[in-house]
Structure formats: structure tokens, C-alpha cells
Motif scaffolding. Structure first.
Motif, PDB file in Angstrom:
ATOM      1  N   SER A 399      93.298  21.789   7.728  1.00 41.23           N
ATOM      2  CA  SER A 399      93.873  20.471   7.995  1.00 41.23           C
ATOM      3  C   SER A 399      93.026  19.626   8.942  1.00 41.23           C
ATOM      4  O   SER A 399      93.385  18.492   9.248  1.00 41.23           O
ATOM      5  N   SER A 400      91.905  20.169   9.412  1.00 38.92           N
ATOM      6  CA  SER A 400      91.093  19.464  10.401  1.00 38.92           C
ATOM      7  C   SER A 400      90.333  18.300   9.775  1.00 38.92           C
ATOM      8  O   SER A 400      89.675  18.463   8.744  1.00 38.92           O
ATOM      9  N   PRO A 401      90.368  17.127  10.397  1.00 33.45           N
ATOM     10  CA  PRO A 401      89.607  15.983   9.878  1.00 33.45           C
ATOM     11  C   PRO A 401      88.096  16.199   9.925  1.00 33.45           C
ATOM     12  O   PRO A 401      87.353  15.505   9.226  1.00 33.45           O
ATOM     13  N   VAL A 402      87.627  17.151  10.757  1.00 33.76           N
ATOM     14  CA  VAL A 402      86.182  17.348  10.910  1.00 33.76           C
ATOM     15  C   VAL A 402      85.695  18.624  10.234  1.00 33.76           C
ATOM     16  O   VAL A 402      84.584  19.077  10.499  1.00 33.76           O
ATOM     17  N   ASP A 480      93.383   6.412  15.328  1.00 35.00           N
ATOM     18  CA  ASP A 480      93.966   7.189  14.227  1.00 35.00           C
ATOM     19  C   ASP A 480      93.465   8.632  14.286  1.00 35.00           C
ATOM     20  O   ASP A 480      92.267   8.891  14.142  1.00 35.00           O
ATOM     21  N   THR A 481      94.365   9.560  14.473  1.00 33.16           N
ATOM     22  CA  THR A 481      93.993  10.969  14.642  1.00 33.16           C
ATOM     23  C   THR A 481      93.459  11.600  13.362  1.00 33.16           C
ATOM     24  O   THR A 481      92.883  12.690  13.411  1.00 33.16           O
ATOM     25  N   THR A 482      93.629  10.952  12.227  1.00 31.97           N
ATOM     26  CA  THR A 482      93.176  11.541  10.963  1.00 31.97           C
ATOM     27  C   THR A 482      91.719  11.209  10.653  1.00 31.97           C
ATOM     28  O   THR A 482      91.163  11.723   9.684  1.00 31.97           O
ATOM     29  N   SER A 483      91.094  10.374  11.479  1.00 31.79           N
ATOM     30  CA  SER A 483      89.699   9.998  11.245  1.00 31.79           C
ATOM     31  C   SER A 483      88.762  11.143  11.608  1.00 31.79           C
ATOM     32  O   SER A 483      88.967  11.846  12.610  1.00 31.79           O
ATOM     33  N   ALA A 484      87.707  11.316  10.823  1.00 30.63           N
ATOM     34  CA  ALA A 484      86.707  12.343  11.117  1.00 30.63           C
ATOM     35  C   ALA A 484      85.879  11.985  12.348  1.00 30.63           C
ATOM     36  O   ALA A 484      85.153  12.831  12.875  1.00 30.63           O
ATOM     37  N   SER A 485      85.985  10.745  12.822  1.00 33.12           N
ATOM     38  CA  SER A 485      85.267  10.320  14.030  1.00 33.12           C
ATOM     39  C   SER A 485      86.114  10.455  15.289  1.00 33.12           C
ATOM     40  O   SER A 485      85.620  10.236  16.397  1.00 33.12           O
TER      41      SER A 485
END
Length: 718
Positions: A399-402, A480-485
Motif C-alpha cells: 500500500s506504500s506510495p513509494v 496529499d499522503t497518497t503522493s509518491a513525493s
């Protein structure tokens, strides 16, 4: 322990009294009485911090800080105790044959660095703290009482506790404070003694830090030392060009370690788009393998084009793994090969055209300071405030965006980094094209502890951030916590935490902070090229303690704007004790979007404003850069820990107490700023500082300095 008076034996005293009364005198004749002996004063004391055995202790009759021939002396016993006949100031000379005994752990440790402690007349404890008292008195006209009060106030303890045997302090909190200050003092004393020369003066400089009441850090962008100050007289500048340089310019090599016949092209062209002059990629073909002057008035090598320092060059890669590959184990021979800008990495400017060059001539230029961490701005800003790398727990979870932003690297049999894994279409030679990697990403692979670290640019969890708020955030204060940045809020201990705990005021001032924050919550139209605010240059905004809702008051106190706050504080004399300043993008000298001239003028103007401030008389200003910006520097990089240090960068020490007109060759890194702040305000030592210095020593080097070598507190300040 107290000073004792030693008398002759009681029988002798009684006999003297009897004679005086005429007892035992034939014929009753009275004789002249024999005078009673004058009591002989002695000093019984201890050399402590823990206890030092086999230390030479003397009465410093001429007050020169040395146990001279003929001065009464003795050696401490197994408890660090001594007794001397006489009175006066004390000196303890502790050699490498001495032993330090810790009564708390009941362990003995050999002394590895020579030390000299001093204590004022009347003292019975000789320690790093009493040495500090003597040093402070050396700057206030010799007033020991005032010096004791100054140190006690800074530490938050009583004068008696400063002068006591710290091992016997009953209050555990006070004991911890005294021990921390003692340990830091011992380190500074060892450095001063090892430097030789006038040890007393060196100790005064190292310990009389209370004269500095304001520390201002100006943090510019992306310049190596040779890139701007390689021609500076007296500095270790560019070999073959600067006569005071040491070492040599490394011939740049290809991926297979063969020496390149010439430098790679500057991929994409040397000048940025829209400049008054153009140096295309084709024009940079076959530049000689070596350093070259970008602003050469005769024209840039074979291009025939002249450009000054107001012209923007293209940007150069400056990332965590790339920097290590360019340094190449200390050879410094792969800057061109592993740069996306090719040969431009070997360019430099004539810094004598800068206004800050004149500031360096008038104050101190440090020519041996290395960026704290490998790579770029993001990590080095974090290292500046915590001497650590940001963490990203569970980065590879499904579930990690990164989960797809973890760097692909090659390691050796011991798991040590070797290189970024080349991409399938990577060129065989750096002369063909820029390097290509499988995945040069922001997150490290998992380490042995199971942790992942963010080492290339990530964005803060709080606005202003380049990651917009989620649609569900009505406050528009979060990213936004879902961003990969997006980087989760950090919780490591940083220098702000330590200053807060000690009730020392501080602030981070950001250029264009207020206007950018307003835009982040409104239309999100961020102006460029002016001010070109850089979100990842605001390191405290990454920390949970600056959550804009739960810690709004802390944000207002510590995260401030340059124009509306710092300029007023400078003018009014209300700067906090520690002030960090980050110029806005177009004024920070970052290649690609900022030139040398504008940032140079801005910082020089700020120095002038600081010099006119009511607080200037007791101010220390450190001007340095976050990292090298991808430019080559010839100085050998000390080997230390997994985070750095990286390439050498410039630093200027500007203060009424600076050793004016000198070049300081002391070894420093970015976190030397933290070392100075730690010593000045008697803070606990951040773990990363200890880790770095231990790693340097383990690799045959020496610990980083704390800028006291650039200061002279014995000079008169008007």
C-alpha cells in the motif's frame, strides 16, 4: 575538599609555650621566647571529570597556564586526589600516561589526548568546567566571580555546582548537565592542546563562547569550493592555477576507469534557455580533460564565447548515490562521467568578481569544509538540522506510495554501495551520452535494521509543499499522503528540539515563506522565476512538531518570513539566539534557475545589514552552501559514515571575533554548525554528530571542528 593549615606537632607547640612562660629556666631568668612557626598552607583537591589518575598538578605561580620548572607540583593518586604546599591558581597537565576513572561505571580508560586544566586561586577542584571559568575570565578583565556566574547561568546551575566535584553531585539532572558540559569541554581542550602554539590563548578561544550571543546561518545553494573560491589567495584552491593549492586536479575517467581523452560534452548545452549568450552542446565537444574557467574574459575555451556571472548555466545532477560515484572512493575522478551535464562539472568561476570575495578577505574563509551528506539539497538541509537522514518506514509495503521509488543499486559482498544499477540502455562510455540508470530514486533499499531512508528530494507533509492538499482537506494545510513525493512527518530529534529544551530562542527564516504559504492555501500559483520558492529547502516543515493545526503556535514562533520578519528583527536587534536563513530560489545561486551574481549581491547586502544591527557586536555569521551542485572539487573527501561527508564547499565565518583576513584550514562539515551551537549553548550532542566523528576516527581521520579555530576572543571588539 578544603584548603588545610598544617601545624607543627602538638609537643613542639607546648614546649614553645613553656619557654615563653619561663618554666624550666635556671635562676628564674627570663629568656627571649622562640616565635611559633607560621602555619603552612596547603591545598588538597581533586582533578575530575571523571577522576584523572597520574595527572601533574602545580601551583601556577606566574599564571601562564603551564607547570613551569620550579613551581610546586605533585601527581594525582588513584582517586585523582592531590595535596600541594602553598596557595594560588592551579594547573593540571594530563598526559597520555594518565588514566580516567569513572566512579559511576567503575571503569578506567587510558587518556588518548593530552589535556590541560586550570582552576582559579581558592579552588580545590580542577576540571574542564573550572578551565572554562578561567577562560571566560580571560575575556572579562580577569573577574573570576563574574566568569563563574556567566557559566552557571548558561548551564542553569549554581556557582557552587560549577566549581564542585561533579561526581558527587546529588541532583541527577544537574549532574547530567555538568557531565555533558565537561565532556564537551574536554574535547575542545584536547583539540586546543593538540593544535600547539599558545595553548592558553587557544583554550580561551575554545571555551569563551559566551561572547557569541547570536548565531546566524546563511545557507546558499549548490557551489563547490573550487567552483567559486578556487583562486582565493592562501586557500587550497585549484592546483596549477592557485599557487597555495595542494594536491592535483584528477584526470577524469570513464566507466571502465580509463582516462578520458577529453571531457564529455555538456549534455543539452552549457547555458540555460533564454540567456543573453548561448553555448550549445556541440560547442562543448572535446574540452580538455581538466578544470576550466566558465567566465574566462578571453572566451570559454574554444567556443569564443564570453559570459559573465549573471548568465545562468544549466543545472547539474546532485543526488545521493551519484555524488558517491563521482567521488569514487576519494579519487574524485568520475565527476564528468556520472554527471548529466558532462564536462560542465569541471567548470569554475573567477570568484574575485564577487562581493562576498571581499567579505572573505576581511573575515575568515574556511577552505576545508565538506557538505554534511552525499548528494543534494533535500538531504543536506535535513542534515543541517539533525545530522541525520529522514526515515520512511515500510516503504515497500503493497500500500506504500513509494514502493516503486526505491533506488536500484549494486553492492559488494559485504553489502556496501558500489553504484547505481545501470539501465538496459546505458551507454558504454560517458563520451557517448549522459548516464542511464535502472532506477535512481529517492528512497534507499531497506537496511539491516529494516528501515528505509529518504535521500533524494521528497516533499513536506505540510503546506507549503509542491504536493497539493487532498480534496478532503478543507483547511488546505496538508499535503496529499497518497503522493509518491510525500514524506511522512519526521520525529527524529533536531537542533530545534534541543534549543527549545534549553529555552534558547531560534527561528528558521525563509525567503518568500509568507507569500508562498498564502498561495499554497489559495490558488497555488507559485511565481517563477521570481521568487521561485523551493519547498524542499525548509527542513523543519517536515517535522511532526510543526503540524499546522496541533502545533500552530510553534510554527508561528519558529518558521518565519525573511522580508516581514527577519529584516525587522535585524534592524530592531531582536533576532533570536540562533537564526537560520534560506534565500528564495532566484537569490540562492542554484545552477539552472539562479545565477552567481544575484545571490552574491543579496548575501553581501544581508551581511551589511547584520553588521549595522544592534546585535552585531556579539554575533557569529556562518555563510555556507548546502552542497556542491554537481561541480568538481579537487580536495580529498574524508571517509566517514553512510551519509557522508560529500564534496568540499565554501564557508565564510563573519564576526567581530573572527580571525580577520585569514584562511582557516580546520576540517569541518555542515554539521560543524550544529557542533558550535551545541557547545555554545551546552546542549546534548545529537547522535549523528557522535556517529560522524567516531566514523572519521575509525577510518584514520580526525573529528570535525566547531568553528572556534576561526575565532579570537582575546581581541578587542568595539
Amino acid at each position: 575538599m578544603k584548603r588545610a593549615l598544617v601545624f607543627l606537632p602538638m609537643a613542639a607547640a607546648i614546649a614553645g609555650a613553656l619557654v615563653a612562660c619561663g618554666e624550666g629556666n635556671d635562676g628564674g631568668n627570663v629568656t627571649t621566647p622562640t616565635p611559633s612557626p607560621t602555619p603552612v598552607a596547603t591545598i588538597s583537591g581533586v582533578v575530575t571529570g571523571s577522576y584523572f589518575q597520574k595527572a601533574k598538578v602545580c601551583i601556577d605561580a606566574n599564571n601562564n597556564g603551564v607547570c613551569d620548572t620550579g613551581e610546586t607540583s605533585t601527581t594525582t593518586d588513584a582517586s585523582g586526589a592531590f595535596t600541594l604546599t602553598g596557595t594560588g591558581a592551579l594547573v593540571a597537565e594530563i598526559g597520555t600516561d594518565a588514566v580516567r576513572y569513572d566512579p559511576d561505571t567503575k571503569t578506567s580508560t587510558p587518556v588518548t589526548s593530552k589535556l590541560v586544566f586550570r582552576a582559579p586561586s581558592g579552588a580545590t577542584v580542577v576540571s574542564a568546567l573550572t578551565t572554562e571559568v578561567v577562560a571566560i575570565a580571560g575575556t572579562n578583565g580577569g573577574d573570576i566571580a563574574a566568569a563563574q556566574s556567566t557559566l552557571a547561568t548558561r548551564l542553569g546551575v549554581t556557582i557552587a555546582q560549577v566549581m564542585e566535584d561533579q561526581n558527587k553531585e546529588a541532583d541527577t539532572n544537574v549532574k547530567a548537565i555538568l557531565k555533558a558540559e565537561s565532556d564537551q569541554g574536554i574535547t575542545r581542550i584536547a583539540t586546543a592542546v593538540a593544535a600547539g602554539g599558545d595553548v592558553t590563548k587557544a583554550l580561551t578561544n575554545a571555551l569563551a563562547l559566551d561572547q557569541i550571543q547570536n548565531v546566524v546561518v546563511i545557507y546558499a545553494e549548490n557551489r563547490g569550493f573550487d567552483n567559486l573560491y578556487g583562486l582565493f589567495p592562501g586557500a587550497n584552491g585549484i592546483p596549477g592555477v592557485n599557487p597555495t593549492a595542494t594536491g592535483s586536479v584528477a584526470k577524469q575517467t570513464d566507466y571502465d576507469d580509463s582516462v578520458l581523452p577529453y571531457l564529455p560534452k555538456t549534455w543539452g548545452g552549457l547555458t540555460a534557455a533564454g540567456q543573453s549568450v548561448t553555448i550549445s552542446e556541440a560547442m562543448t565537444a572535446t574540452f580538455p580533460n581538466g578544470m576550466f574557467q566558465i567566465d574566462d574574459p578571453k572566451g570559454l575555451l574554444n567556443t569564443g564565447v564570453t559570459m559573465d556571472q549573471s548568465v545562468l548555466t544549466r543545472d547539474l545532477v546532485h543526488r545521493f548515490y551519484n555524488n558517491q560515484m563521482q567521488i569514487n572512493g576519494g579519487k574524485n575522478d568520475k565527476y564528468a562521467a556520472y554527471s548529466d551535464a558532462g564536462g560542465l562539472s569541471m567548470g569554475y568561476f573567477d570568484g574575485s568578481k564577487m562581493q562576498m570575495w571581499k567579505v572573505a578577505q576581511n573575515y575568515v574563509l574556511a577552505d576545508n569544509l565538506f557538505q554534511g551528506a552525499f548528494g543534494g539539497s533535500f538531504l543536506n538541509h535535513q542534515y543541517l538540522i539533525c545530522a541525520c537522514a529522514p526515515t520512511y518506514p515500510n516503504a515497500e509495503d503493497a500500500s506504500s506510495p513509494v514502493k516503486n521509488a526505491i533506488a536500484a543499486i549494486d553492492t559488494d559482498a559485504n553489502g556496501n554501495f558500489v553504484r547505481l544499477t545501470p539501465g538496459t540502455n546505458a551507454p558504454a562510455s560517458s563520451l557517448t551520452s549522459a548516464p542511464v540508470y535502472k532506477r535512481d530514486a529517492a528512497i534507499t533499499p531497506k537496511d539491516a535494521s529494516g528501515m528505509y531512508y529518504a535521500v533524494n528530494t521528497m516533499q513536506p507533509a505540510y503546506q507549503p509543499s509542491s504536493v497539493a492538499p487532498p480534496s478532503t482537506d478543507s483547511t488546505k494545510l496538508y499535503a496529499d499522503t497518497t503522493s509518491a513525493s510525500y514524506l511522512p512527518p519526521q520525529t527524529q530529534t533536531n537542533i530545534g528540539d534541543l534549543l527549545n529544551a534549553k529555552k534558547v530562542s531560534w527561528a528558521w527564516y525563509g525567503g518568500a515563506w509568507a507569500s508562498t504559504l498564502a498561495q499554497a492555501k489559495a490558488g497555488r500559483t507559485f511565481a517563477s522565476p521570481i521568487p521561485n520558492f523551493q519547498f524542499h529547502h525548509q527542513p523543519f516543515n517536515y517535522y511532526a512538531e510543526f503540524d499546522p493545526v496541533t502545533h500552530a503556535a510553534d510554527r508561528a514562533t519558529h518558521l518565519k518570513d525573511f522580508d516581514t520578519d527577519m529584516l525587522n528583527d535585524i534592524k530592531n536587534g531582536t533576532l533570536p539566539a540562533v537564526a537560520f536563513y534560506k534565500p528564495q530560489g532566484n537569490l540562492n545561486q542554484h545552477n539552472g534557475y539562479a545565477n552567481v551574481t544575484d545571490g552574491d549581491s543579496h548575501i553581501a547586502d544581508l551581511i551589511a545589514k547584520l553588521q549595522a544591527s544592534p546585535q552585531w557586536k556579539h554575533m557569529l555569521v556562518i555563510v555556507t552552501y548546502d552542497e556542491n551542485g554537481g561541480f568538481y572539487d579537487h580536495a580529498a573527501v574524508p571517509k566517514a559514515d553512510r551519509w557522508g561527508p560529500g564534496t568540499r564547499i565554501p564557508a565564510l565565518i563573519v564576526s567581530p571575533y573572527a580571525k580577520k583576513g585569514t584562511v582557516d584550514h580546520t576540517q569541518y562539515d555542515t554539521a560543524s554548525i550544529l557542533r558550535f551551537i551545541t557547545h555554545r549553548y551546552s546542549l546534548p550532542v545529537l547522535p549523528g554528530l557522535t556517529q560522524r566523528d567516531n566514523a572519521l576516527v575509525a577510518n584514520g581521520g580526525k573529528p570535525m571542528g566547531d568553528f572556534t579555530a576561526a575565532l579570537d576572543f582575546t581581541q578587542s571588539v568595539q
